[in-house]
Structures are given as C-alpha cells and as structure tokens.
Write an enzyme that holds these catalytic residues in place. Structure first.
Site, PDB file in Angstrom:
ATOM      1  N   TYR A   1       4.231   6.808   9.816  1.00 13.76           N
ATOM      2  CA  TYR A   1       3.404   5.655   9.453  1.00 13.76           C
ATOM      3  C   TYR A   1       4.234   4.551   8.802  1.00 13.76           C
ATOM      4  CZ  TYR A   1      -0.887   3.139   8.512  1.00 13.76           C
ATOM      5  OH  TYR A   1      -1.873   2.187   8.516  1.00 13.76           O
TER       6      TYR A   1
ATOM      7  N   HIS B   1       0.846  -1.202   0.000  1.00 15.20           N
ATOM      8  CA  HIS B   1       0.000   0.000   0.000  1.00 15.20           C
ATOM      9  C   HIS B   1       0.874   1.242   0.000  1.00 15.20           C
ATOM     10  CE1 HIS B   1      -4.206  -1.522   0.798  1.00 15.20           C
ATOM     11  NE2 HIS B   1      -3.472  -2.612   0.687  1.00 15.20           N
TER      12      HIS B   1
ATOM     13  N   LYS C   1       1.416   0.302  15.299  1.00 14.74           N
ATOM     14  CA  LYS C   1       2.832   0.262  15.675  1.00 14.74           C
ATOM     15  C   LYS C   1       3.212  -0.927  16.555  1.00 14.74           C
ATOM     16  CE  LYS C   1       4.168   3.536  13.216  1.00 14.74           C
ATOM     17  NZ  LYS C   1       4.555   2.962  11.922  1.00 14.74           N
TER      18      LYS C   1
ATOM     19  N   TYR D   1      -8.618   5.887   8.278  1.00 12.64           N
ATOM     20  CA  TYR D   1      -8.730   6.221   9.702  1.00 12.64           C
ATOM     21  C   TYR D   1      -9.723   7.367   9.770  1.00 12.64           C
ATOM     22  CZ  TYR D   1      -4.451   3.510  10.666  1.00 12.64           C
ATOM     23  OH  TYR D   1      -3.522   2.513  10.806  1.00 12.64           O
TER      24      TYR D   1
ATOM     25  N   PRO E   1      -3.832   0.693  19.178  1.00  6.33           N
ATOM     26  CA  PRO E   1      -3.686   0.208  17.792  1.00  6.33           C
ATOM     27  C   PRO E   1      -3.670   1.305  16.716  1.00  6.33           C
ATOM     28  CG  PRO E   1      -5.828  -0.403  18.706  1.00  6.33           C
ATOM     29  CD  PRO E   1      -5.066   0.214  19.814  1.00  6.33           C
TER      30      PRO E   1
HETATM   31  C1  PHB Z   1      -5.759  -4.011  11.232  1.00 12.08           C
HETATM   32  O1  PHB Z   1      -5.803  -4.244  10.022  1.00 12.08           O
HETATM   33  O2  PHB Z   1      -6.168  -4.848  12.067  1.00 12.08           O
HETATM   34  C2  PHB Z   1      -5.239  -2.704  11.689  1.00 12.08           C
HETATM   35  C3  PHB Z   1      -4.710  -1.833  10.755  1.00 12.08           C
HETATM   36  C4  PHB Z   1      -4.228  -0.602  11.156  1.00 12.08           C
HETATM   37  C5  PHB Z   1      -4.272  -0.252  12.483  1.00 12.08           C
HETATM   38  C6  PHB Z   1      -4.774  -1.128  13.438  1.00 12.08           C
HETATM   39  C7  PHB Z   1      -5.268  -2.359  13.031  1.00 12.08           C
HETATM   40  O3  PHB Z   1      -3.819   0.966  12.877  1.00 12.08           O
END
Ligand code: PHB
Ligand code: APR
Length: 397
Positions: free
Chosen positions: A388, A75, A299, A203, A295
């Site tokens: 990121y 990605h 990280k 997000y 989450p």
């Molecule tokens: C996930 O795909 O479970 C996931 C992805 C990004 C995050 C947290 C969880 O920041």
C-alpha cells in the site's frame, strides 16, 4: 508548416506529462507538452487521491510541492472491513512509512501552475498529434493548432497521453503485446463537501458488494460503491447512493455518515491492462498510456510516478553523461514495478469485491480463508501495508 524544436517532446498534460516536464526542466532539459484538450478539461477529470512517498518526493524535486505539503494529509493507517468487522492496518508501524491524501486534480493543477510560472511551453488543444520516425535519431511530431500545421523536432518522445492516446498505437502491433483483464463491475464514485465518515480510508468488503470511504480533506469526502457494469449514472440518485453506501459501511462507523449534495458523480469501469514493451526506439510510454489498474489500492497515479522516475533517470544519464544505451533499461525497470502494482491491485480487487456467479462456492470459501489469514496475522497485514505504501524505486544499472 511551422517547425519547432525541443529535446523531449511530451504528449499529454496529465500527471505523468506534467511531472516529467517539470523534472526535466530542473535539469535544464528542454521540453514541450502537446495536449489534445484544454487545461480546464484536464482538471475536470476526478481521479484517485492517495500518494506514495516516492511520488511526493518527486513532486518536491520538481518544485511543485508547496500546496501538497501544506494541504495534503499524512495518513499513517488504512482500514479494511469485512461486513461489520474493522481491521486497522497501521502503515507506519508495519512499514515505517505513510501515504499522503491529496487529490489528483489538485496535484495536476499545482504542476500546471508551476509550469506556466516557469514559462515552459504547453500547447493545449493540439489536434492530430502524431509521432513520426520514432526508431530514427531524428523523431518528430506533427500536430495542428488553430488551423496551423506544426512539426516538432525532438530527440525523444514521452508518450504520456493516457489509455486512449496515440503513442501506444505508434508501436507496431507485431512488436507490442497487450495483457488485459476486465472485471465484471464498475465503481460509482460520489464527491461531496461533507466531513469524511472516518479518520482513515475504509476499504469495505460486504455481502452487498464493495465500498470505499475516501476523502480529499476534512471537509470533502470521496466515496465509492461497486455497481453492476450495466448501471449508469441515471440509475443512481444521490439519495440512492447514500442509502447503499451507508449499508456497506461497518456498524459503528455507519452512523457517522454525513450526507450532502454530490458535487461530482461518475462510474468507472475496472480493468487491468499492460503493454509490453514500453519503449520503442526513441518513444517511451509513461503512465496510463502503457498500463491501467483497477482503482482498488490507488496504484494508477503512483505507477505513473515510478515510470516518470525511471525515465527521468535515463534522460539525466543521456544528457549529462552522453550514455544513450541506458534507454533499453526503461521498459524492464518500469515493468517490474508495474507488474507488482498490477498484481497487488488485482489481488485486492479480487479479495474485496463481489464477483457474483463468476465465483463458485469453493472460490468463496478460499476468499473467506484468505481474508482471515491476511487480516488476522501480523505477517499478512505487513504484506498489505508494504504494498500500500509502495515498493522502492529501482535504480538504473
Ligand atoms: C480516492 O480517494 O479517490 C481513492 C482512494 C483510494 C483508492 C481509490 C480511490 O484505492
Ligand atoms: N494528443 C495529445 N494529448 C492527448 C492525446 C493525443 N492524441 N490523447 C490523450 N491526450 C491527453 C489527455 O487529454 C490527457 O490529458 O493525455 C493526457 C493523459 O492523462 P491521463 O489520462 O491522466 O494519464 P497520466 O498522465 O498517465 O496519469 C496517470 O491518471 O488516469 C489516471 O489512473 C490514472 O491516476 C493515474 C494517472
């Protein structure tokens, strides 16, 4: 009591322990993993799925990357939305790097299989695992398996046993400092075999609270919504989840939502936790054993990987060059990168979640202004992108 011997005894067969074990083996350094539960139980824990390139490189070096490189999706961007406004963060343009979307369960399974294929010893269902004499030159671990007691003698112990493990407790309380911040919400996650709502992760900050649209593949979605701490899974039917998730997606994307039965649903609390130091004598804390992040920003797994990278370099220097003094470098090097990840995930959590009455009207204005600045300026977006994709790993001195 039966006695066994190895060079590095690893406690825990999660991603940290498995990755470290495979890497050490590549260098001819003997290791045995002791895991409290079964392999299937370990694989039942669904966690994040975004890998930094640094982590992916280590998996390649460990010789466990075939599936990741075949099935993982690269990605080059990620999106942040603020109610209905979508702000793309082009990771590739801003940093020259990308991330790989590949589930933690999959990478764990791949590493377990490679470990088994190489004939490396993993003791599953090892009970009462207890490190001893970690300050001495002859540390050892006692445990029990199928009613037989064992003593595992070793040079070093890698505590890869997660937040609830025994390793951190082995460091005396007067030596340890623990830092913790608990956030006033949980993440309710749902996995379904449906096409992801959007090509990139979103997000989403909304007036209803935070949501995240993630994925495992083009046919498997992983979605989350911020929920009150008191909520339980029973409070959330699949239908209720879909309805709320949909409302938190930006207009224009919302209508692409394909729903289906959940194949997993769970609520995780969110916290930041750091233990200092991460090394005590010949014991090292690696991954969740030493630190936890919320989450937001994905990280957790990536910080575990950078700990492994540092410990791996230290073990190579010890076993190839005989330089034992470098063990003191583990904690400061690992912690510098950890605190940075802790700061980023704390900041992103703060920016994107609803803190209810923990924030007053002034705080909310600050939040809006911060969103405007970071997401509308190239410099602001670059700061997010750089974090990121993950900072580079630090070398030993
Ligand atoms: C996930 O795909 O479970 C996931 C992805 C990004 C995050 C947290 C969880 O920041
Ligand atoms: N004895 C042996 N094994 C233990 C013990 C013990 N006393 N206590 C815990 N374990 C095992 C657990 O059963 C688990 O399989 O240690 C393993 C730790 O794995 P994780 O919790 O996955 O931690 P880690 O390998 O550091 O992975 C970090 O996983 O938890 C996520 O968010 C985290 O993504 C990050 C990554």
């Amino acid at each position: 009591m039966e006695t066994k011997k190895t060079q590095v005894a690893i406690i825990g067969a999660g991603p940290s322990g498995l990755l470290l074990g495979l890497l050490l083996d590549k260098q001819g350094i003997d290791n045995i993993i002791l895991e409290r539960v079964t392999g299937d139980y370990v694989l039942g824990r669904i966690r994040a799925g975004v890998l930094e390139q640094g982590f992916a490189k280590l998996v390649r070096e460990a010789g466990a990357a075939d599936n990741m490189d075949m099935l993982g999706e690269v990605h080059e961007g990620v999106e942040i939305s603020f109610n209905d406004e979508i702000i793309p963060i082009n990771l590739k343009e801003l940093t020259g790097e990308s991330v790989i979307v590949y589930g933690q369960v999959d990478i764990t399974k791949d590493m377990m299989q490679v470990r088994a294929k190489r004939g490396l010893e993993t003791v599953y269902e090892a009970n009462d695992v207890q490190p001893h004499d970690v300050k001495s030159d002859t540390p050892y671990i006692t445990y029990e398996k199928d009613g037989v007691s064992y003593k595992l003698e070793c040079d070093y112990i890698a505590g890869c046993d997660g937040f609830h493990g025994v390793s951190r407790q082995t460091i005396p309380e007067d030596v340890r400092t623990e830092y913790e911040k608990v956030y006033p919400f949980g993440w309710l996650g749902l996995m379904s075999d449906t096409k992801p709502i959007n090509p990139e992760l979103i997000y989403a900050r909304t007036d209803r609270g935070f949501a995240l649209a993630s994925m495992r593949s083009q046919t498997r979605s992983r979605y989350y919504i911020q929920v009150p701490l008191e909520d339980t899974i029973e409070d959330w039917s699949d239908d209720a989840f879909w309805e709320e998730f949909r409302k938190r997606m930006p207009a224009g994307v919302r209508d692409n939502l394909i729903t289906g039965p959940s194949i997993e649903k769970s609520i995780v609390p969110t916290r930041s936790f750091i233990c200092e130091p991460l090394q005590y004598g010949n014991l090292f804390l690696v991954g969740d054993a030493g630190h936890i992040v919320p989450p937001t920003g994905a990280k957790g797994l990536n910080l575990a990987a950078s700990d492994v990278a540092t410990l791996y370099k230290i073990m190579i220097r010890i076993y190839k060059e005989g330089d034992k003094s470098c063990i003191e470098q583990y904690s400061p090097i690992a912690l510098r990168r950890i605190w940075n990840g802790v700061r980023f995930s704390w900041w992103l959590t703060d920016l994107l979640h609803d803190f209810g009455d923990q924030k007053d009207e002034f705080d909310k204005k600050m939040e809006t202004s911060e969103i405007e600045y970071f997401l509308k300026s190239e410099a602001g977006k670059k700061v997010i992108a750089e974090q990121y994709v993950g900072l580079p790993y630090e070398d030993l001195k």
